[in-house]
Motif scaffolding. Structure first.
Motif: not given
Lengths: 218, 236, 39, 173
Positions: D74, D71, D61, D57, D106, D103
């Motif tokens: 999320a 991240a 990001a 993640l 994010l 994701r």
């Protein structure tokens, strides 16, 4: 753009450090290759001294190609799609992958270089020049390998097809590296091999960047 | 149905064959020199077919017309054939003259490297069943490979040097003239026409094979290439 | 082996291979056009 | 159905015909400007196997210009806060699918494409699909959900289109 390259570059290296494929599989495999050669050609020390550097370069090229085809280098289709949708340019992906491969190859070269030195006891060559020649050859192999990996991407036979795609066109890299070290041993001029290596690397960098986009379209 | 190009190729090949056998032997090498009438044209076509594969690959990437990909593939296949023949006849020439099947002559080494580049290219083409992907990937590798050829040439020549007797691989060399030169040029020209005929026929086969493999318009396969479906309003 | 022997070998290999390749292409063309009518 | 979704995601060039996604004409350079606004969850998750969920993640990001805090949030939203340090290779399929939803949260896409996203998900995870779709549509975005199990997804669908031998037919949701 540069930020993308460094981000992906670091991700590649961390991925590889975790997977450990280069250090725990390919490096030992390269070492074994250097070990078995004398079993085939005999252990007559002057001979080994002569062919030591040559074996180093051959193992670096052949097993270096395997480094460029390692698992952590091949992003699956979904990860490639994710990077495309995140706006990462295919050329950036190529540069990051090639840089990671070049660094891993240099580490690989240093280790099998040490092994060659121990097993074959070759005449000591000016390390200053080697510090220039080895990274240049590793960069060349890394780029050819990365391009071949992308060209053969997604294929089950990738790990056997890519080396066949790499080695023939990497002949100038092998010759430059080997002949440069030979030149060092004999005290001959090696500038033209360094020049050739630099030209090869520039051509490959251009080829890699320019072919990244056409390769990526599906 | 045999095309005029193929008839011409056949006739010229026959003439080149006869010429190669009947012209007087070389003053220096005797009859052995006749091997040049098959070796030199093959070596020349090794380069020509690779150049054609490059040009066709670039043309495909520009126009996306499969015709170019078929030509690129056909030229590579015919090219690998002639490259192999150049190597074999090079050895057959080397054995009586130098007593060895293989000599590290710069040009023979270069031909051998190109032979393996061709094999890689053809192996790559065979690995894809989707014609579009195959065409694109092969075109890219073709360009990268040919971009390396000059560098391969320099590295091999610097490594082995060009101290070989020029008559071995240099077509139209000043040392041979008159009928011998005519026989050599006829052979080179005839082989080039044969090359053209073989490539056009092989490209045609590639086109037919692609048509045969491609699902015809009505057989849509969900999940793969999707033809543009019309939106139909159907409220149930 | 005599000089003519080597020449003969070289010519046989080259012209033989070319004729063989032509035969392969002719057979493949015939098989392909037959398949296309059959579809 | 992956083919059509990949065309909509601007990843597959249409063989013929044209279309626009988020205002950009397909198969033209215009698509590159709208790609970051597209979220695409395919069958196999876009995760680096040897990296941890968090590292995957963080990579997204960094590339999308988001922060690590976002991240982590999320991951927490999809219930993976506890497993953030676990390597993907040691995660179950359910957890990997949730990481994909993280994701999506994010990058906050305007167009969300989900290919069989809820196949084999336990009911609790299925609620996540609704959550992600709601998050996107809540911001005025659109979500396209491909699935064989129409009933399960019925709750969150406004329009439904069925594919019958190559033809799209709009049907009542």
């Amino acid at each position: 753009m540069i930020r993308h390259v460094t981000t992906l570059f670091v991700a590649h290296l961390r991925d590889e450090r975790r997977a450990g494929e280069v250090m725990l599989v390919i490096v030992p495999f390269g070492t074994v290759a250097l070990l078995v050669v004398p079993m085939a050609v005999g252990i007559d020390t002057p001979l080994l001294d002569r062919i030591g550097p040559g074996m180093f370069w051959v193992v670096l090229l052949l097993f270096g190609t395997i480094v460029t085809q390692r698992q952590s280098a091949s992003l699956g289709e979904s990860r490639r799609d994710m990077l495309t949708l995140l706006g990462v340019d295919p050329a950036v992906r190529f540069v990051a992958a090639a840089l990671a491969a070049a660094l891993l190859l240099t580490v690989f070269a240093v280790v099998i270089g040490a092994v060659t030195f121990v097993l074959y006891d070759p005449e000591v060559v000016d390390p200053g020049w080697l510090a220039a020649i080895v990274p240049l050859t590793c960069a060349g192999i890394a780029m050819v390998g990365t391009i071949a990996g992308n060209v053969a991407g997604g294929l089950g036979t990738r790990s056997s097809l890519a080396p066949l795609l790499v080695v023939p066109i990497a002949v100038p890299i092998l010759l430059a590296g080997a002949q440069a070290t030979e030149g060092l041993r004999m005290g001959l001029g090696i500038l033209r091999w360094i020049l050739l290596l630099s030209v090869v690397d520039i051509v490959l960098a251009l080829a890699g960047v320019l072919t990244a986009r056409p390769l990526e379209e599906s | 149905m045999i095309r005029p190009l193929e008839i011409a190729a056949g006739l010229m090949l026959a003439t080149a064959l006869v010429l190669g056998l009947v012209v007087p032997p070389d003053a220096v090498q005797g009859d052995l020199q006749r091997i040049m009438y098959v070796h030199v044209p093959s070596a020349w076509l090794a380069y020509l077919s690779f150049a054609a594969t490059l040009v066709a690959g670039v043309a495909y990437l520009k126009t996306r017309r499969m015709r170019w990909d078929h030509i690129a593939g056909a030229s590579a296949e015919v090219g690998v054939l002639f490259t192999g023949l150049a190597l074999v006849t090079g050895s057959i020439w080397g054995k009586p003259v130098w007593g060895v099947w293989w000599t590290w002559d710069a040009r023979l080494v270069l031909t051998a490297v190109m032979f393996f580049v061709y094999l890689g290219y053809l192996a790559l083409r065979r690995s894809f069943d989707d014609p579009e992907t195959r065409a694109r990937r092969a075109a890219v590798y073709g360009i990268v490979a040919v971009a390396q050829i000059p560098l391969v040439h320099f590295s091999v020549v610097w490594w082995r040097g060009l101290h070989q007797p020029p008559t071995l691989l240099r077509p139209g060399d000043p040392q041979i003239d008159g009928p011998l030169l005519a026989a050599l040029l006829a052979a080179v020209f005839a082989f080039t026409v044969v090359y053209a005929a073989l490539v056009s026929r092989r490209a045609e086969i590639a086109r037919l094979e692609d048509l045969l493999a491609a699902p015809s318009a009505d057989e849509t396969v969900a999940g793969s290439g999707v033809s543009a479906p019309p939106i139909v309003r159907d409220t149930r | 082996m005599t000089d003519w022997g080597w020449v003969g070998l070289a010519f046989a290999v080259v012209y033989g291979t070319l004729i063989g390749y032509v035969a392969v292409l002719v057979r493949r063309t015939a098989r392909l056009s037959r398949n296309r009518e059959g579809r | 159905m992956l083919g059509l979704l990949r065309v909509m995601a601007t990843l597959l060039r249409p063989a013929s015909g044209t279309g626009t996604v988020l205002g950009a004409r397909l198969a033209t350079p215009e698509v590159e400007s709208i790609r970051p606004r597209i979220g695409f969850v395919a069958h196999d998750p876009a995760l680096a196997p040897h990296l941890t969920l968090a590292e995957n993640l963080y990579l997204v990001a960094a590339l999308a210009g988001a922060t690590r805090v976002a991240a982590d949030r999320a991951l927490a939203d999809v219930g993976l806060a506890g497993a953030a340090r676990r390597r993907v290779v040691h995660c179950s399929n359910g957890m990997r699918r949730r990481a994909e939803f993280a994701r999506m949260l994010l990058i906050g896409p305007s167009l969300l494409l989900l290919d069989e996203a809820h196949v084999g998900l336990d009911p609790e995870a299925f609620r996540l699909v609704a959550h992600v779709v709601a998050e996107v549509t809540g911001r005025g975005g659109a979500a396209v959900l491909v699935s064989h199990e129409r009933e399960r997804a019925a709750a969150m669908i406004e329009r439904a289109v069925e594919v019958r031998d190559g033809t799209l037919a709009e049907v009542a949701p």
